[in-house]
Write an enzyme that holds these catalytic residues in place. Structure first.
Site, PDB file in Angstrom:
ATOM      1  CG  PHE A 150      -2.030   0.906   1.238  1.00 39.56           C
ATOM      2  CD1 PHE A 150      -3.229   0.545   0.635  1.00 39.56           C
ATOM      3  CD2 PHE A 150      -1.945   2.143   1.842  1.00 39.56           C
ATOM      4  CE1 PHE A 150      -4.309   1.408   0.631  1.00 39.56           C
ATOM      5  CE2 PHE A 150      -3.027   3.015   1.843  1.00 39.56           C
ATOM      6  CZ  PHE A 150      -4.205   2.642   1.236  1.00 39.56           C
ATOM      7  CG  ASP A 152       0.300  -2.904   7.026  1.00 35.03           C
ATOM      8  OD1 ASP A 152      -0.780  -3.302   7.501  1.00 35.03           O
ATOM      9  OD2 ASP A 152       0.494  -1.740   6.648  1.00 35.03           O
ATOM     10  NE  ARG A 156     -10.067  -2.950  -2.820  1.00 30.76           N
ATOM     11  CZ  ARG A 156      -9.459  -2.353  -1.789  1.00 30.76           C
ATOM     12  NH1 ARG A 156      -8.280  -2.759  -1.410  1.00 30.76           N
ATOM     13  NH2 ARG A 156     -10.030  -1.360  -1.157  1.00 30.76           N
ATOM     14  CE1 TYR A 190      -9.061   1.913   7.162  1.00 29.49           C
ATOM     15  CE2 TYR A 190      -8.081   2.833   9.146  1.00 29.49           C
ATOM     16  CZ  TYR A 190      -8.002   2.536   7.804  1.00 29.49           C
ATOM     17  OH  TYR A 190      -6.865   2.848   7.113  1.00 29.49           O
ATOM     18  CE  LYS A 191      -7.674  -0.714   4.976  1.00 32.12           C
ATOM     19  NZ  LYS A 191      -6.231  -0.690   4.716  1.00 32.12           N
TER      20      LYS A 191
HETATM   21  C1  LIG Z   1      -5.613   0.627   4.621  1.00 26.81           C
HETATM   22  C2  LIG Z   1      -4.141   0.591   4.680  1.00 26.81           C
HETATM   23  C3  LIG Z   1      -3.417   1.675   5.212  1.00 26.81           C
HETATM   24  C4  LIG Z   1      -4.091   2.934   5.641  1.00 26.81           C
HETATM   25  O1  LIG Z   1      -3.309   3.684   6.542  1.00 26.81           O
HETATM   26  P1  LIG Z   1      -3.999   4.797   7.447  1.00 26.81           P
HETATM   27  O2  LIG Z   1      -2.893   5.493   8.109  1.00 26.81           O
HETATM   28  O3  LIG Z   1      -4.920   4.080   8.400  1.00 26.81           O
HETATM   29  O4  LIG Z   1      -4.799   5.683   6.547  1.00 26.81           O
HETATM   30  C5  LIG Z   1      -2.041   1.535   5.306  1.00 26.81           C
HETATM   31  N1  LIG Z   1      -1.406   0.414   4.908  1.00 26.81           N
HETATM   32  C6  LIG Z   1      -2.079  -0.627   4.369  1.00 26.81           C
HETATM   33  C7  LIG Z   1      -1.331  -1.847   3.949  1.00 26.81           C
HETATM   34  C8  LIG Z   1      -3.461  -0.567   4.238  1.00 26.81           C
HETATM   35  O5  LIG Z   1      -4.120  -1.585   3.697  1.00 26.81           O
END
Ligand SMILES: *Cc1c(COP(=O)(O)O)cnc(C)c1O
Length: 397
Positions: free
Chosen positions: A113, A184, A356, A209-210
């Protein structure tokens, strides 16, 4: 064993909506509004500042951390909640780099990400010690773990393709080469089985939040392997990670154990929501959730390939190599997704052409999958997605 899944009654889902985007933002658990309302009115309203002690606000980051830990194979006292995931990536990487001072390479993959890569690059540049962020294709990670790599920073499940790394094998290879590993778990926690203790990784981070359904803006979490935590020098030395915040010392002294990874004042209202949303996981095991999500996503792939020949599978075909989401590539993917959402089937789109779909067995079942594919097939066959209203991109896709 009779499956308890789905547990649809635990969630408030709008009538007629099939929600296939719990991988981006989990839905609202039905118990959250009253609980958050009470936290606001009874605790904030009546207790005022006393809430920090009397309502236990100050202990929530570690209490919630322990509950999340139970879902990812982490022992009590090794996970704490707070901040955003981007911040926790920075914090974990800063701590990890210090453990391998003689090496300068941080290895990640091009499927990560972007915020993880941005945060890493920003940290490495600011350190000014000649570190390099090296990214390779996801399938090439194992081979790229050479003896110059200090830290391996990976997201277990690729947000775009759903491809899952072999966490145990990569961790072992990295540690055999003398590198430190950060996982992560943004698309893993609450979606698939994770066993941090068995895998032995030094650090892990993730968001709530996911798949954990903590609500928009819910805080992140960080795990540090218990034998290391008292050696970690927290890069973000905030006052609530201090050994005695209310001594107001001018010198920073890191707190005991995982408490030291706290930074500043935690988001109490958002944590109240998370405390309730985690209750769903008391009713069903991660194994059961994982097995069912594999069944649902296999069914989805089978039906889409049978009924929507213009879509190309963009995820691993073998469920064991995927997380809990399935992606399909389609040149008109953005517009088709907008048309699908207009018909009540909510997935999302990731540039350049990826549609997705997340499968969360807590509230999705086979009937939903079948209906979703029928609607998708109808949209594709009728080319309704060519209508002008589906072409404009919003700020959030
Ligand atoms: C959703 C996601 C994020 C989001 O980071 P935030 O700081 O919560 O906005 C970061 N890394 C990964 C791998 C994600 O899937």
């Amino acid at each position: 064993m009779v499956s308890k899944l789905p547990l649809k009654h635990l969630f408030q889902l709008p009538e007629g909506v099939i929600y296939l985007d719990g991988n981006s933002l989990g839905p609202l658990p039905t118990t959250v509004p009253d609980h958050v309302g009470a936290a606001v009115t009874d605790q904030w309203g009546n207790m005022l500042i006393r809430g920090w002690n009397d309502a236990g606000w100050m202990a929530m980051p570690t209490q919630l951390g322990d509950r999340i830990g139970a879902l990812i194979g982490a022992p009590k006292g090794s996970v704490v909640v707070g901040d955003t995931l981007s911040i926790k990536v920075y914090q974990a990487l800063a701590a990890a780099i210090e453990r391998v001072p003689d090496r300068k390479v941080v290895l990640s993959d091009t499927g990560n990400f972007p915020t993880d890569l941005y945060m890493a690059k920003g940290l490495l540049d600011r350190l000014g010690q000649g570190h390099e962020l090296r990214t390779v294709a996801p399938q090439d990670v194992a081979a790229a773990i050479t003896d110059d790599v200090a830290v391996v920073l990976l997201t277990e499940v690729d947000y775009r393709t759903g491809r899952k790394h072999d966490m145990a094998a990569i961790t072992k290879r990295a540690q055999d080469q003398g590198a430190v590993v950060i996982w992560d778990l943004a698309h893993s926690a609450g979606a698939i089985e994770v066993d941090l203790t068995a895998c032995g990784a030094e650090f892990a981070v993730g968001c709530t939040y996911k798949y954990l359904n903590g609500g928009p803006g819910a805080p992140a979490f960080i795990y540090v392997r218990p034998d290391l935590i008292d050696q970690v020098d927290p890069a973000l030395a905030g006052w609530l990670g201090h050994a005695a915040p209310f001594d107001f010392d001018l010198e920073y002294r890191a707190g005991d154990g995982i408490e030291r990874m706290r930074v500043g004042t935690p988001p109490v209202i958002q944590m109240a929501a998370l405390a309730k949303s985690l209750d769903a996981f008391d009713q069903v095991s991660m194994r059961e959730i994982r097995l069912k999500s594999a069944t649902l996503s296999d069914l989805f792939i089978e039906l889409v390939e049978a009924k929507c020949p213009m879509l190309t599978l963009h995820s691993p075909r073998d469920a064991a190599e995927r997380g809990s989401q399935v992606s399909f590539a389609f040149d008109h993917g953005y517009a088709a997704m907008q048309a699908l959402i207009a018909r009540g089937v909510i997935g999302d789109f990731r540039a350049p052409n990826v549609m997705r779909f997340g499968f969360t067995p807590l509230y999705i079942d086979e009937t939903d999958v079948t209906r979703a594919v029928d609607i998708l097939a109808d949209i594709l066959a009728s080319k309704i997605y060519e209508a002008p209203e589906y072409q404009t991109k919003s700020r959030v896709t």
